[in-house]
Design an enzyme around this catalytic site. Structure first.
Site, PDB file in Angstrom:
ATOM      1  N   ILE A  12       0.851  -1.189   0.000  1.00 56.09           N
ATOM      2  CA  ILE A  12       0.000   0.000   0.000  1.00 56.09           C
ATOM      3  C   ILE A  12       0.890   1.245   0.000  1.00 56.09           C
ATOM      4  O   ILE A  12       1.060   1.911   1.021  1.00 56.09           O
ATOM      5  CB  ILE A  12      -0.968   0.017   1.207  1.00 56.09           C
ATOM      6  CG1 ILE A  12      -1.748  -1.297   1.305  1.00 56.09           C
ATOM      7  CG2 ILE A  12      -1.940   1.196   1.083  1.00 56.09           C
ATOM      8  CD1 ILE A  12      -2.654  -1.383   2.533  1.00 56.09           C
ATOM      9  N   PRO A  13       1.489   1.555  -1.159  1.00 59.97           N
ATOM     10  CA  PRO A  13       2.290   2.778  -1.236  1.00 59.97           C
ATOM     11  C   PRO A  13       1.379   3.981  -0.982  1.00 59.97           C
ATOM     12  O   PRO A  13       0.234   3.990  -1.431  1.00 59.97           O
ATOM     13  CB  PRO A  13       2.810   2.799  -2.669  1.00 59.97           C
ATOM     14  CG  PRO A  13       2.407   1.519  -3.295  1.00 59.97           C
ATOM     15  CD  PRO A  13       1.428   0.846  -2.419  1.00 59.97           C
ATOM     16  N   HIS A  14       1.895   4.962  -0.249  1.00 62.82           N
ATOM     17  CA  HIS A  14       1.080   6.137   0.033  1.00 62.82           C
ATOM     18  C   HIS A  14       1.964   7.345   0.269  1.00 62.82           C
ATOM     19  O   HIS A  14       3.137   7.216   0.604  1.00 62.82           O
ATOM     20  CB  HIS A  14       0.154   5.898   1.234  1.00 62.82           C
ATOM     21  CG  HIS A  14       0.877   5.464   2.472  1.00 62.82           C
ATOM     22  ND1 HIS A  14       1.273   4.160   2.680  1.00 62.82           N
ATOM     23  CD2 HIS A  14       1.284   6.150   3.551  1.00 62.82           C
ATOM     24  CE1 HIS A  14       1.893   4.073   3.844  1.00 62.82           C
ATOM     25  NE2 HIS A  14       1.918   5.267   4.397  1.00 62.82           N
ATOM     26  N   GLY A  15       1.372   8.507   0.045  1.00 67.16           N
ATOM     27  CA  GLY A  15       2.098   9.747   0.243  1.00 67.16           C
ATOM     28  C   GLY A  15       1.133  10.911   0.312  1.00 67.16           C
ATOM     29  O   GLY A  15      -0.058  10.754   0.050  1.00 67.16           O
TER      30      GLY A  15
END
Length: 155
Positions: A64-67
């Site tokens: 779950i890449p997030h930014g």
């Protein structure tokens, strides 16, 4: 927060073919730019910056890449099912084949964490994950993700 608030049907990549983590995040950022109107480079940079802290590969083939971006108008997601698993430096060392990436406004705070929790809960369900892995069509994946999210919220 229903998943329909985070994900639009156009934000589904049903059979993404990539060779590694960086390429996966580049492809996802291009799709995120199309969906959101935000610059792909800023999205990619936000995800890469987060990955430098530690991998967002949770294990069991899921990441779950997030930014966060100052100019993001709202939280939104992009989902990709990879044609073949890639190394994502996941916590369990296993390759990743399901990516649910998020971008949130810098001010999102608790809502960003809620969105991450909803996605993690959804992708922790083995029956749902098995259906996702066997589904090849974007509309079917969208329906599966949003229906599974609604039913897990009700539980």
């Amino acid at each position: 927060m229903p998943l329909e608030n985070l994900l639009v049907p156009e934000a589904i990549l049903p059979s993404l073919r990539v060779n590694g983590k960086k390429q996966a995040l580049q492809e996802l950022s291009e799709k995120a730019a199309e969906v959101s109107g935000l610059p792909a480079r800023e999205i990619f940079d936000a995800w890469m910056q987060r990955e430098k802290l530690n991998s967002t590969g949770l294990g069991e083939g899921i990441a779950i890449p997030h930014g966060k971006l100052v100019n993001a108008p709202r939280i939104f997601g992009i989902f990709a099912r990879l044609e073949r698993p890639i190394d994502f430096e996941a916590l369990d060392g296993q390759p990743v084949d399901l990516l649910f990436a998020l971008i949130a406004p810098e001010s999102a705070g608790a809502d960003h964490l809620k969105a991450l929790a909803i996605i993690a809960r959804l992708l922790r369900n083995p029956a749902t994950v098995a259906k996702i892995r066997s589904t090849r069509e974007a509309p079917a994946l969208y329906a599966l993700l949003t229906q599974a999210s609604s039913s897990s919220d009700a539980a």
